[in-house]
Design an enzyme around this catalytic site. Structure first.
Site, PDB file in Angstrom:
ATOM      1  N   TRP A  44      40.940  33.224  38.498  1.00 28.56           N
ATOM      2  CA  TRP A  44      41.023  34.600  38.003  1.00 28.56           C
ATOM      3  C   TRP A  44      39.987  34.826  36.919  1.00 28.56           C
ATOM      4  CZ3 TRP A  44      43.108  37.498  41.352  1.00 28.56           C
ATOM      5  CH2 TRP A  44      44.130  37.003  42.155  1.00 28.56           C
TER       6      TRP A  44
ATOM      7  N   ASP B 285      43.838  37.986  29.425  1.00 22.65           N
ATOM      8  CA  ASP B 285      44.515  38.255  30.693  1.00 22.65           C
ATOM      9  C   ASP B 285      45.809  37.442  30.650  1.00 22.65           C
ATOM     10  OD1 ASP B 285      45.528  38.367  33.220  1.00 22.65           O
ATOM     11  OD2 ASP B 285      43.777  37.502  34.233  1.00 22.65           O
TER      12      ASP B 285
ATOM     13  N   LYS C  75      54.872  39.520  37.801  1.00 27.00           N
ATOM     14  CA  LYS C  75      55.388  38.148  37.638  1.00 27.00           C
ATOM     15  C   LYS C  75      56.525  38.140  36.619  1.00 27.00           C
ATOM     16  CE  LYS C  75      50.674  36.962  38.503  1.00 27.00           C
ATOM     17  NZ  LYS C  75      50.673  36.573  39.911  1.00 27.00           N
TER      18      LYS C  75
HETATM   19  N1  PMP Z   1      45.027  37.296  36.530  1.00 23.45           N
HETATM   20  C1  PMP Z   1      45.946  36.354  36.786  1.00 23.45           C
HETATM   21  C2  PMP Z   1      46.151  35.246  35.795  1.00 23.45           C
HETATM   22  C3  PMP Z   1      46.697  36.421  37.961  1.00 23.45           C
HETATM   23  O1  PMP Z   1      47.607  35.481  38.234  1.00 23.45           O
HETATM   24  C4  PMP Z   1      46.477  37.481  38.873  1.00 23.45           C
HETATM   25  C5  PMP Z   1      47.284  37.666  40.139  1.00 23.45           C
HETATM   26  N2  PMP Z   1      47.957  36.639  40.629  1.00 23.45           N
HETATM   27  C6  PMP Z   1      45.484  38.418  38.560  1.00 23.45           C
HETATM   28  C7  PMP Z   1      44.798  38.309  37.377  1.00 23.45           C
HETATM   29  C8  PMP Z   1      45.181  39.554  39.503  1.00 23.45           C
HETATM   30  O2  PMP Z   1      46.170  40.485  39.355  1.00 23.45           O
HETATM   31  P1  PMP Z   1      46.286  41.777  40.279  1.00 23.45           P
HETATM   32  O3  PMP Z   1      46.691  41.273  41.626  1.00 23.45           O
HETATM   33  O4  PMP Z   1      47.370  42.550  39.583  1.00 23.45           O
HETATM   34  O5  PMP Z   1      44.989  42.466  40.277  1.00 23.45           O
END
Ligand code: PMP
Length: 361
Positions: free
Chosen positions: A103, A173, A197
């Protein structure tokens, strides 16, 4: 009702049954309004009451200082990957990124479209199994961006990164560990998280942003991509994700009822401790993350033999566990044990692991 099973999904993830039951009732009528939660105008008194309660509970739980705004946005955390550099970077300014997983890599990719990126540290050479012990920050970075919990690789920062210049603000994040433990918001310029989550359903992204940064953002962007648009309109510039905000409000109530963020931290610490202890005592299961970097949210482990991993995943699936298969970039197993995952489920998983190990020997 169909029997519910232990849901170890990395997200969207398990929610407390009382939250789901209340949401279920509200689909037909929110309170005694006679109108379902998804049918209320976002500008009507009933829904505005929901949004106000969501914001005030959010502020209360995290002790958010008055000089921060709480925004409910759309587009997921992934849109924040882009909105942040769009607002705060220019082609001749630099942002520092701590790259501890896939991510974080995606957030770097977006930032490179708008300015210069300096990778302050990375653990990619060991397949992201550790949080780097030190970082090399640039002197004039606009901001430092990090991912507090790495959902895929099962690692988590124990504390905020430190040592960057006073002119630089910190961005987190926190998608996979938001409100799982106390947080000192005053250390940050901006915190963001998709809700799916720890805080409810997909479709709403929580953004906590300091007032001066709302104003400092690029004002030449399309309206929806400026933080000031949403701050000036109390997140109601356009139709917000009303159901997601409603479920987040219910989750905030549930968190408060269960001891607030320190209650969540105690609960999450105990679940993770029990599961890692079981892994450490086992002769066939091994944790993939370095001990000091282990996540309390996503517990990643392997047997070391891909065929045996497949057998264990099959055994877990037939014993009533959902989504225990690890992400393909790590393999093995991943147990996501966010706020709402009950300790009874962890106990059941440990028992299954012991039975599997006994049967294997
Ligand atoms: N950052 C992290 C740490 C994640 O775990 C995720 C999704 N699993 C995201 C960003 C992306 O999130 P989204 O699907 O809401 O765009």
């Amino acid at each position: 009702m169909t029997r519910r099973i232990w849901n170890l999904s990395a997200g969207p993830a398990v929610l407390p049954e009382c939250v789901l039951a209340e949401a279920q009732q509200s689909l037909l009528s929110l309170g005694n309004s006679g109108v379902g939660v998804c049918e209320h105008s976002h500008r009507g008194k009933v829904f505005v009451g929901v949004a106000d309660e969501a914001e005030s509970l959010c502020r209360e739980l995290a002790g958010i200082p008055d000089n921060y705004r709480v925004l409910f946005l759309q587009g997921g955390a992934s849109t924040q990957f882009a909105m942040i550099p769009m607002n705060f970077l220019t082609p001749d300014t630099t942002a520092d990124y701590i790259v501890t997983g896939s991510w974080a890599k995606k957030s770097v990719k977006e930032a490179r479209l708008f300015g210069r990126v300096h990778v302050a540290s990375t653990s990619e050479d060991t397949n992201f199994n550790v949080i780097p012990a030190s970082h090399t920050f640039s002197h004039q970075a606009r901001y430092v961006h990090y991912t507090s919990n790495n959902t895929v690789f099962g690692t988590q920062f124990a504390t905020e990164p430190e040592g960057f210049s006073d002119h630089t603000f910190l961005i987190c994040d926190a998608s996979s560990d938001i409100f799982s433990r106390p947080i000192d918001v005053s250390k940050y310029g901006l915190i963001y998280a998709g809700a799916q989550k720890n805080l409810g359903t997909s479709g709403v992204t929580l953004v906590i942003i300091r007032d001066d940064l709302v104003e400092a953002g690029n004002d030449q962007l399309t309206s929806m991509l400026q933080y000031r648009t949403h701050a000036n309109a109390d997140s109601m510039y356009n139709t917000p994700p009303t159901f997601g905000i409603y479920v987040m409000m219910l989750m905030f109530r549930w968190i408060r009822h269960n001891g607030g963020l320190s209650g969540m931290a105690a609960r999450n610490r105990e679940k993770a401790r029990r599961l890692y202890d079981a892994i450490d005592c086992s002769s066939i299961f091994h944790a993939t993350a370095v001990q000091t970097s282990r996540s309390q949210m996503n517990v990643t482990f392997v047997t070391g033999d891909p065929k045996r991993d497949v057998q264990f995943i099959a055994a877990a699936t037939s014993a009533g566990f959902n989504a225990i298969k690890g992400h393909r970039s790590v393999g093995g197993m991943r147990a996501s044990i966010y706020n709402a995952f009950p300790i009874e489920g962890v106990v059941a998983l440990i028992q299954l692991m012991e039975e599997f190990e006994n049967a294997t020997e």
